[in-house]
Design a protein around this motif. Structure first.
Motif, mmCIF file in Angstrom:
data_model
loop_
_atom_site.group_PDB
_atom_site.id
_atom_site.type_symbol
_atom_site.label_atom_id
_atom_site.label_comp_id
_atom_site.label_asym_id
_atom_site.label_seq_id
_atom_site.Cartn_x
_atom_site.Cartn_y
_atom_site.Cartn_z
ATOM 1 N N GLU A 1 0.830 -1.202 0.000
ATOM 2 C CA GLU A 1 0.000 0.000 0.000
ATOM 3 C C GLU A 1 0.870 1.261 0.000
ATOM 4 O O GLU A 1 0.472 2.304 -0.491
ATOM 5 N N LYS A 2 2.085 1.138 0.506
ATOM 6 C CA LYS A 2 3.006 2.276 0.502
ATOM 7 C C LYS A 2 3.383 2.668 -0.924
ATOM 8 O O LYS A 2 3.635 3.831 -1.203
ATOM 9 N N THR B 1 1.411 1.704 -3.825
ATOM 10 C CA THR B 1 0.206 1.915 -4.644
ATOM 11 C C THR B 1 -0.729 2.978 -4.063
ATOM 12 O O THR B 1 -1.774 3.234 -4.631
ATOM 13 N N VAL B 2 -0.372 3.557 -2.947
ATOM 14 C CA VAL B 2 -1.094 4.622 -2.245
ATOM 15 C C VAL B 2 -2.350 4.108 -1.546
ATOM 16 O O VAL B 2 -2.732 4.626 -0.525
ATOM 17 N N GLN B 3 -2.984 3.090 -2.063
ATOM 18 C CA GLN B 3 -4.150 2.482 -1.428
ATOM 19 C C GLN B 3 -4.244 1.043 -1.911
ATOM 20 O O GLN B 3 -3.541 0.643 -2.823
ATOM 21 N N TYR B 4 -5.122 0.258 -1.303
ATOM 22 C CA TYR B 4 -5.348 -1.092 -1.805
ATOM 23 C C TYR B 4 -6.095 -0.993 -3.120
ATOM 24 O O TYR B 4 -7.075 -0.272 -3.231
ATOM 25 N N ARG B 5 -5.626 -1.691 -4.142
ATOM 26 C CA ARG B 5 -6.259 -1.659 -5.455
ATOM 27 C C ARG B 5 -7.218 -2.832 -5.563
ATOM 28 O O ARG B 5 -6.841 -3.955 -5.305
ATOM 29 N N ASP C 1 0.992 -3.698 5.360
ATOM 30 C CA ASP C 1 0.748 -2.821 4.214
ATOM 31 C C ASP C 1 0.740 -3.626 2.913
ATOM 32 O O ASP C 1 0.432 -3.110 1.857
ATOM 33 N N TYR D 1 -0.516 -6.650 0.272
ATOM 34 C CA TYR D 1 -1.737 -7.370 -0.102
ATOM 35 C C TYR D 1 -1.494 -8.153 -1.378
ATOM 36 O O TYR D 1 -0.750 -7.747 -2.255
#
Length: 107
Positions: A21-22, A24-28, A63, A65
């Motif tokens: 997530e660090k 990709t900025v958020q979970y995709r 962080d 996934y």
């Protein structure tokens, strides 16, 4: 480790990339791997951490996934279902089935 247990006909499993997530900025939840697509949904531009062990401290949230990378090869007969997670804790290996379901959508 992470794996899907039931892949419908018309869908070919290509792998299980792991992202942070660090990065990709958020979970995709949806994405494209097409090299032609330059949008933010193209996860091919982010590091893949699969095959690289990492530790999640007790009580912490990771962080990282996992995602399933698939190719549609024909008419899709149903949803992708069932997930399995494998992990080690205090030197002991665990295998945990987790209910999950993914529908493929043409867009």
């Amino acid at each position: 480790g992470f794996a899907v247990t039931a892949m419908p006909s018309g869908v070919k499993e290509l792998g299980y990339p792991v992202y942070s997530e660090k990065d990709t900025v958020q979970y995709r939840l949806d994405y494209q791997f097409s090299p032609v697509q330059k949008s933010d949904l193209n996860l091919a531009k982010y590091p893949d951490y699969s095959g690289k062990p990492f530790t999640i401290e007790p009580g912490a949230q990771s962080d990282r996934y996992a995602m399933v990378k698939v190719e549609v090869t024909g008419p899709v007969s149903g949803h992708i279902t069932g997930c399995e997670i494998e992990y080690n804790q205090a030197g002991q290996s665990f295998h945990q089935p987790v209910p999950c379901e993914f529908a493929l959508d043409k867009s």
